[in-house]
Design a protein around this motif. Structure first.
Motif, PDB file in Angstrom:
ATOM      1  N   CYS A  35       0.822  -1.216   0.000  1.00  0.00           N
ATOM      2  CA  CYS A  35       0.000   0.000   0.000  1.00  0.00           C
ATOM      3  C   CYS A  35       0.854   1.264   0.000  1.00  0.00           C
ATOM      4  N   ASP A  63      -2.969   7.628  -2.527  1.00  0.00           N
ATOM      5  CA  ASP A  63      -4.322   8.190  -2.504  1.00  0.00           C
ATOM      6  C   ASP A  63      -5.126   7.658  -1.319  1.00  0.00           C
ATOM      7  N   ASP A  64      -6.281   8.286  -1.100  1.00  0.00           N
ATOM      8  CA  ASP A  64      -7.167   7.908   0.015  1.00  0.00           C
ATOM      9  C   ASP A  64      -7.668   6.474  -0.116  1.00  0.00           C
ATOM     10  N   LEU A  65      -7.958   6.046  -1.322  1.00  0.00           N
ATOM     11  CA  LEU A  65      -8.474   4.701  -1.531  1.00  0.00           C
ATOM     12  C   LEU A  65      -7.468   3.654  -1.062  1.00  0.00           C
ATOM     13  N   THR A  66      -6.207   3.832  -1.422  1.00  0.00           N
ATOM     14  CA  THR A  66      -5.163   2.888  -1.004  1.00  0.00           C
ATOM     15  C   THR A  66      -4.976   2.920   0.504  1.00  0.00           C
ATOM     16  N   ASP A  68      -7.250   3.726   2.720  1.00  0.00           N
ATOM     17  CA  ASP A  68      -8.423   3.061   3.292  1.00  0.00           C
ATOM     18  C   ASP A  68      -8.306   1.543   3.184  1.00  0.00           C
ATOM     19  N   GLN A  69      -7.787   1.061   2.055  1.00  0.00           N
ATOM     20  CA  GLN A  69      -7.584  -0.386   1.903  1.00  0.00           C
ATOM     21  C   GLN A  69      -6.608  -0.897   2.958  1.00  0.00           C
ATOM     22  N   ASN A  72      -8.398  -0.877   6.384  1.00  0.00           N
ATOM     23  CA  ASN A  72      -9.471  -1.880   6.469  1.00  0.00           C
ATOM     24  C   ASN A  72      -8.967  -3.310   6.418  1.00  0.00           C
ATOM     25  N   ASN A  73      -7.841  -3.542   5.724  1.00  0.00           N
ATOM     26  CA  ASN A  73      -7.402  -4.918   5.482  1.00  0.00           C
ATOM     27  C   ASN A  73      -6.157  -5.362   6.249  1.00  0.00           C
TER      28      ASN A  73
END
Length: 105
Positions: A35, A63-66, A68-69, A72-73
């Motif tokens: 990430c 980025d925010d999506l990465t 967040d991943q 979360n994971n």
């Protein structure tokens, strides 16, 4: 780019065990998630508290999506490893920052 910063407050009683473990194992736990683009580690020398050492690590993420991943994971398992090894002798908190630029002469 986003900087994911975590500050660690480490009791002196575990410091000599924690620092090599952190540098050789724990940082790789973060980086192996794929990430992050890289990391920067520093020791905080201002605001020193007797009996403790304080460190800050900044992970670079696109980025925010990465991010967040990651949260979360992976984050819970990574935090659990530290908690199992050092219990409450190492405390941490995280912040997120937008990277606005680098400057030098």
């Amino acid at each position: 780019m986003i900087l994911y910063n975590t500050t660690f407050v480490v009791e002196d009683s575990v410091h000599d065990e924690w620092l090599p473990w952190f540098k050789e194992t724990h940082i790789n736990d973060y980086l192996n998630t794929k990430c992050f683009l890289g990391a920067r580690l520093g020791q905080i020398t201002s605001h020193a508290e007797p009996g403790f050492q304080t460190y800050s690590i900044q992970f670079f993420v696109n980025d925010d999506l990465t991010l967040d991943q990651f949260k979360n994971n992976f984050l819970s398992d990574i935090q659990q490893k530290s908690l199992e090894k050092f219990a409450t002798k190492v405390l941490s908190f995280s912040t997120e920052m937008d990277h606005l630029g680098d400057f030098s002469l």
